[in-house]
Motif scaffolding. Structure first.
Motif, mmCIF file in Angstrom:
data_model
loop_
_atom_site.group_PDB
_atom_site.id
_atom_site.type_symbol
_atom_site.label_atom_id
_atom_site.label_comp_id
_atom_site.label_asym_id
_atom_site.label_seq_id
_atom_site.Cartn_x
_atom_site.Cartn_y
_atom_site.Cartn_z
ATOM 1 N N LEU A 57 1.193 -45.231 14.896
ATOM 2 C CA LEU A 57 0.732 -43.614 15.328
ATOM 3 C C LEU A 57 -0.352 -43.555 16.511
ATOM 4 C CD1 LEU A 57 0.917 -40.408 14.895
ATOM 5 C CD2 LEU A 57 -0.555 -40.581 13.035
ATOM 6 N N ILE A 58 -1.573 -44.262 16.192
ATOM 7 C CA ILE A 58 -2.745 -44.153 17.161
ATOM 8 C C ILE A 58 -2.041 -44.744 18.481
ATOM 9 C CG2 ILE A 58 -4.789 -45.009 17.823
ATOM 10 C CD1 ILE A 58 -5.567 -44.805 14.780
ATOM 11 N N ALA A 59 -1.290 -45.762 18.474
ATOM 12 C CA ALA A 59 -0.882 -46.449 19.838
ATOM 13 C C ALA A 59 0.121 -45.523 20.517
ATOM 14 C CB ALA A 59 -0.218 -47.620 19.419
ATOM 15 N N GLY A 60 0.773 -44.641 19.447
ATOM 16 C CA GLY A 60 1.806 -43.727 20.086
ATOM 17 C C GLY A 60 1.249 -42.623 20.888
ATOM 18 N N ILE A 61 -0.067 -42.023 20.390
ATOM 19 C CA ILE A 61 -0.842 -40.929 20.924
ATOM 20 C C ILE A 61 -1.352 -41.497 22.103
ATOM 21 C CG2 ILE A 61 -3.092 -39.564 20.713
ATOM 22 C CD1 ILE A 61 -2.126 -39.328 17.439
ATOM 23 N N SER A 62 -2.054 -42.813 22.128
ATOM 24 C CA SER A 62 -2.502 -43.277 23.598
ATOM 25 C C SER A 62 -1.765 -43.380 24.463
ATOM 26 C CB SER A 62 -3.198 -44.642 23.171
ATOM 27 O OG SER A 62 -3.927 -44.652 22.097
ATOM 28 N N ALA A 63 -0.294 -43.744 24.137
ATOM 29 C CA ALA A 63 0.737 -43.547 25.323
ATOM 30 C C ALA A 63 1.148 -42.384 25.464
ATOM 31 C CB ALA A 63 1.894 -44.404 24.648
ATOM 32 N N ALA A 64 0.907 -41.396 24.789
ATOM 33 C CA ALA A 64 1.317 -40.020 25.067
ATOM 34 C C ALA A 64 0.537 -39.552 25.950
ATOM 35 C CB ALA A 64 1.291 -39.071 23.787
ATOM 36 N N LEU A 65 -0.796 -39.938 26.040
ATOM 37 C CA LEU A 65 -1.679 -39.522 27.333
ATOM 38 C C LEU A 65 -1.084 -39.951 28.579
ATOM 39 C CD1 LEU A 65 -5.450 -40.514 25.697
ATOM 40 C CD2 LEU A 65 -4.283 -38.331 25.457
ATOM 41 N N GLY A 82 -4.726 -53.222 15.494
ATOM 42 C CA GLY A 82 -3.666 -53.251 15.365
ATOM 43 C C GLY A 82 -2.939 -52.243 16.173
ATOM 44 N N SER A 83 -3.655 -51.350 16.617
ATOM 45 C CA SER A 83 -3.241 -50.147 17.426
ATOM 46 C C SER A 83 -3.022 -50.737 18.703
ATOM 47 C CB SER A 83 -4.125 -48.878 17.533
ATOM 48 O OG SER A 83 -4.018 -48.330 16.197
ATOM 49 N N ALA A 84 -4.149 -51.460 19.283
ATOM 50 C CA ALA A 84 -4.434 -52.136 20.504
ATOM 51 C C ALA A 84 -3.097 -53.172 20.597
ATOM 52 C CB ALA A 84 -5.438 -52.683 20.757
ATOM 53 N N THR A 85 -2.799 -53.918 19.716
ATOM 54 C CA THR A 85 -1.524 -54.904 19.836
ATOM 55 C C THR A 85 -0.409 -54.268 19.710
ATOM 56 O OG1 THR A 85 -3.097 -56.266 18.305
ATOM 57 C CG2 THR A 85 -0.590 -56.738 18.631
ATOM 58 N N CYS A 130 7.989 -43.427 18.798
ATOM 59 C CA CYS A 130 7.100 -43.490 17.724
ATOM 60 C C CYS A 130 7.577 -42.965 16.324
ATOM 61 C CB CYS A 130 6.093 -42.572 18.173
ATOM 62 S SG CYS A 130 4.597 -42.247 17.166
ATOM 63 N N LEU A 131 8.454 -42.176 16.140
ATOM 64 C CA LEU A 131 8.910 -41.814 14.721
ATOM 65 C C LEU A 131 9.616 -42.948 14.119
ATOM 66 C CD1 LEU A 131 10.293 -38.105 15.197
ATOM 67 C CD2 LEU A 131 8.163 -38.972 14.090
ATOM 68 N N LEU A 132 10.585 -43.853 14.944
ATOM 69 C CA LEU A 132 11.353 -44.756 14.386
ATOM 70 C C LEU A 132 10.191 -46.066 14.249
ATOM 71 C CD1 LEU A 132 14.402 -44.894 16.739
ATOM 72 C CD2 LEU A 132 14.095 -44.429 14.395
ATOM 73 N N TYR A 133 9.222 -46.214 15.073
ATOM 74 C CA TYR A 133 8.173 -47.392 14.745
ATOM 75 C C TYR A 133 7.714 -46.953 13.314
ATOM 76 C CZ TYR A 133 8.691 -49.491 19.284
ATOM 77 O OH TYR A 133 8.911 -50.100 20.453
ATOM 78 N N MET A 134 7.307 -45.687 13.142
ATOM 79 C CA MET A 134 6.289 -45.521 11.932
ATOM 80 C C MET A 134 7.127 -45.640 10.918
ATOM 81 S SD MET A 134 4.065 -42.228 13.182
ATOM 82 C CE MET A 134 3.324 -42.039 11.778
ATOM 83 N N CYS A 161 -7.246 -41.414 28.987
ATOM 84 C CA CYS A 161 -5.989 -42.368 29.624
ATOM 85 C C CYS A 161 -6.679 -43.447 30.028
ATOM 86 C CB CYS A 161 -4.981 -41.566 30.356
ATOM 87 S SG CYS A 161 -3.708 -42.525 30.885
ATOM 88 N N ILE A 162 -7.462 -43.145 31.311
ATOM 89 C CA ILE A 162 -8.002 -44.321 32.086
ATOM 90 C C ILE A 162 -8.828 -45.101 31.235
ATOM 91 C CG2 ILE A 162 -9.995 -44.568 34.051
ATOM 92 C CD1 ILE A 162 -8.915 -41.846 35.190
ATOM 93 N N LEU A 163 -9.818 -44.540 30.426
ATOM 94 C CA LEU A 163 -10.483 -45.288 29.434
ATOM 95 C C LEU A 163 -9.718 -46.338 28.596
ATOM 96 C CD1 LEU A 163 -13.524 -45.912 28.149
ATOM 97 C CD2 LEU A 163 -13.115 -44.120 26.621
ATOM 98 N N ILE A 164 -8.715 -45.957 27.897
ATOM 99 C CA ILE A 164 -7.894 -46.657 27.136
ATOM 100 C C ILE A 164 -7.490 -47.885 27.956
ATOM 101 C CG2 ILE A 164 -5.908 -46.636 25.725
ATOM 102 C CD1 ILE A 164 -6.656 -43.885 24.827
ATOM 103 N N ASN A 165 -6.805 -47.558 29.154
ATOM 104 C CA ASN A 165 -6.017 -48.429 29.721
ATOM 105 C C ASN A 165 -7.046 -49.462 30.345
ATOM 106 O OD1 ASN A 165 -3.464 -47.242 29.542
ATOM 107 N ND2 ASN A 165 -3.883 -45.622 30.946
#
Length: 603
Positions: free
Chosen positions: A72-80, A236-239, A276-280, A540-544
């Motif tokens: 979920l957290i990784a999906g939110i990060s990708a959503a940015l 785990g989210s970063a992975t 994201c829904l399928l992964y979760m 988004c810039i910070l995470i990437n």
């Protein structure tokens, strides 16, 4: 000085259609795609076999029962990044995607590096996926070494090289499919993706039944929901963040979409949401079936079903993995010919790549070149060790998209390149400037009139420095927070503080000043508008940047070699053949007046 001017020269778009200057008929792509096709591209390019393997490794080593939260957290990060892509792709629909945006907002030098990195990403990504199909296919036919000898892997005597004919054949098949037409290839990808989704739904439905039957044993543990702590869940989210790489392929198809203002945001958003829904849901079920510490790191899903007496499910899940790999292979090879085509249109690559087939409306020459390179790599090399290079291209693209969005909102380009033909843009082949030194005085007189011009300039300068401050602050924080910096804790925290201060100051200034009104007339209007600017693109810039810095020295060393080759090609070919050679930049407001005055003087 001349080289620096070349690096920062920017191309312009036509505000009526958001694209570059009109092109020759043989360079036109077919407007054939609607948002269902885009969802097929997005989901098919994102959900690979990684979900059938990644859940076991991440649950065992990082997240534990909190695996779904990691996704979920990784999906939110990708959503940015997806929000940024949605606005820019609908405003500037071009096959060049982030290369195109970087060329418009940042400059030719950065655009070239981004385009060159994307070429590497798609080629290695496709080769890596192709090499992974043969082992899964062999499992369907009875186990290892069960494929026909002509398709099986063989080691070349005397060399440490294992050739994979199956991978090369699959790449050639996909390449031929891509040459037939974009609608046909996307339809095939949609069929394969649908089969994969049904396999995942089988895992979810049957797995949920088994979980209720056995009492969800994976969650009944004394170690709790976070056995590795919240930090483990975040690691785990970063992975698993890289499991979302692929939705950006939708933006690469922008030029072939019938209604880009509506369909591109829908295609990007819905495909990411569905993934994201399928992964979760798969994560919730698998963690519930088997305790995280007992998961098989190689085949977590099929092993979980086999442990509950459903042996035949392993074949169905392996089939899903094969379907997923085939879909991702098609999604990896689909965007690259379009990147090559756009760079060739701008003169940075040979014009042969800009040719589009009159019958199929596909860049066939670029597609064949892409397929040959990917097939050779897949045949001769085990490119899994190069897979990290794919992440570099993607994360650089995500970062540049966020930076381009900030520039669009606060300091959109206020100058246009004028060529001797009178065109504004990048597609003219005539290199002489349109205006002379005497014509430039018109600009100076106009700029000297009116206090609002000075105020606007002051606001633009302040916004520019604020954007630079946020980017530098993000880089300092990311670098100081990474484990690769061998410094004492106090020094490391001090460096983080400096970066945080730069980031905070830049963000506050951008939040307080007005966005530029010129953004409304730059590119197409009526498309998606990204919310929460400037906060969202800055995050988004910070995470990437953090993920980029933590990819490892080995990955960056290999990428540096590829980038060095790209720099040499640009210096000796691209900058000399760019369609912007000889262009003179003038303010947008004076474009018509200067063109008229120059036309009279030339007459």
């Amino acid at each position: 000085m001349e080289l620096f001017k070349n690096l920062v020269r920017r191309k312009q778009v036509d505000s009526s259609n958001g694209e570059a200057e009109t092109r020759h008929p043989q360079q036109q792509l077919a407007k054939a795609l609607t948002f269902p096709y885009l969802i097929a591209i997005g989901v098919g390019s994102t959900i690979g076999a990684g979900v059938y393997i990644l859940v076991g490794t991440v649950a065992r080593e990082y997240s534990g029962p909190a695996l779904a939260l990691s996704f979920l957290i990784a999906g939110i990060s990708a959503a940015l990044s997806a929000f940024c892509y949605a606005e820019l792709s609908s405003r500037f629909p071009s096959a060049g995607s982030v290369y195109h945006y970087s060329y418009i907002f940042i400059g030719e030098g950065v655009a070239w590096l981004i385009g060159w990195a994307l070429i590497l990403e798609y080629t290695i990504g496709g080769s890596t996926v192709a090499r992974g199909i043969a082992p899964n296919l062999s499992l369907l036919f009875g186990g290892e070494d069960s494929l026909p000898a002509i398709l099986s892997r063989h080691q070349i005597p005397g060399l440490d090289v294992v050739v994979d004919p199956c991978a090369a054949v699959l790449v050639f098949i996909v390449t031929a499919l891509l040459c037939i037409g974009v609608k046909e290839s996307t339809l095939a990808q949609g069929i394969v993706t649908t089969a994969n989704v049904f396999v995942m739904l089988f895992v979810i439905v049957v797995g949920t039944y088994l979980c209720f039957k056995t009492g969800w044993p994976g969650y009944q543990l004394p170690s709790g929901y976070f056995p590795y702590g919240v930090n483990g869940m975040l690691s785990g989210s970063a992975t698993v963040f890289f499991a979302y790489i692929g939705f950006d392929s939708v933006a690469s198809m922008a030029e072939e979409v019938k209604n880009p203002q509506r369909d591109l945001p829908l295609g990007i958003g819905l495909s990411l949401l569905l993934c994201c829904l399928l992964y979760m849901m798969v994560s919730i079920v698998i963690v519930g079936l088997v305790p995280y510490y007992a998961m098989d790191p190689d085949t977590p899903i099929s092993s979980a079903f086999a442990g509950h007496g459903i042996q035949w499910a392993a074949y169905l899940i392996t089939l899903g993995a094969v379907m997923a790999l085939c879909s991702v292979l098609l999604g990896s090879l689909l965007p690259q010919p379009r990147i090559l085509m756009t760079m060739a249109r701008d003169g940075l690559l040979p014009s042969v790549f800009s040719d589009v087939s009159e019958r199929t409306k596909v860049p066939v020459k670029g597609t064949i070149a892409t397929g040959l390179c990917a097939a050779l790599l897949a045949f001769f090399m085990d490119v899994s060790q190069l897979a990290g290079m794919v992440s570099v291209g993607t994360l650089l693209a995500f970062t540049m998209v966020a930076v381009s969005l900030l520039i669009l909102r606060y300091v959109p380009p206020d100058e246009v390149p004028i060529l001797s033909s009178g065109h504004v843009g990048t597609s003219s082949s005539i290199k002489q400037p349109l205006i002379s030194k005497t014509d430039a005085s018109v600009v100076e007189k106009k700029e000297a009139q009116g206090g609002w011009v000075f105020k606007n300039k002051k606001r633009r300068k302040l916004a520019s420095w604020s954007i630079i401050s946020t980017c530098v602050g993000n880089f300092i924080i990311s670098y100081a927070a990474s484990s690769s910096l061998p410094l004492p804790g106090f020094v490391q925290y001090s460096i983080c503080g400096v970066g945080g201060l730069l980031l905070l100051v830049g963000l506050i200034v951008l939040s307080c000043i007005d966005q530029d009104d010129a953004r409304h007339s730059f590119g197409q209007s009526g498309g998606f508008v990204c919310p929460c600017v400037p906060l969202l693109p800055v995050l988004c810039i910070l995470i990437n940047m953090y993920l980029l810095i933590n990819l490892g020295a080995g990955t960056w060393g290999r990428v540096s070699v590829w980038m060095f080759i790209g720099v040499l090609i640009y210096l000796f070919y691209g900058r000399r053949n760019s369609t912007l050679v000889g262009a003179v930049y003038v303010p947008v407001a004076q474009k018509g007046e200067i063109s008229g005055a120059s036309g009279n003087s030339l007459a």
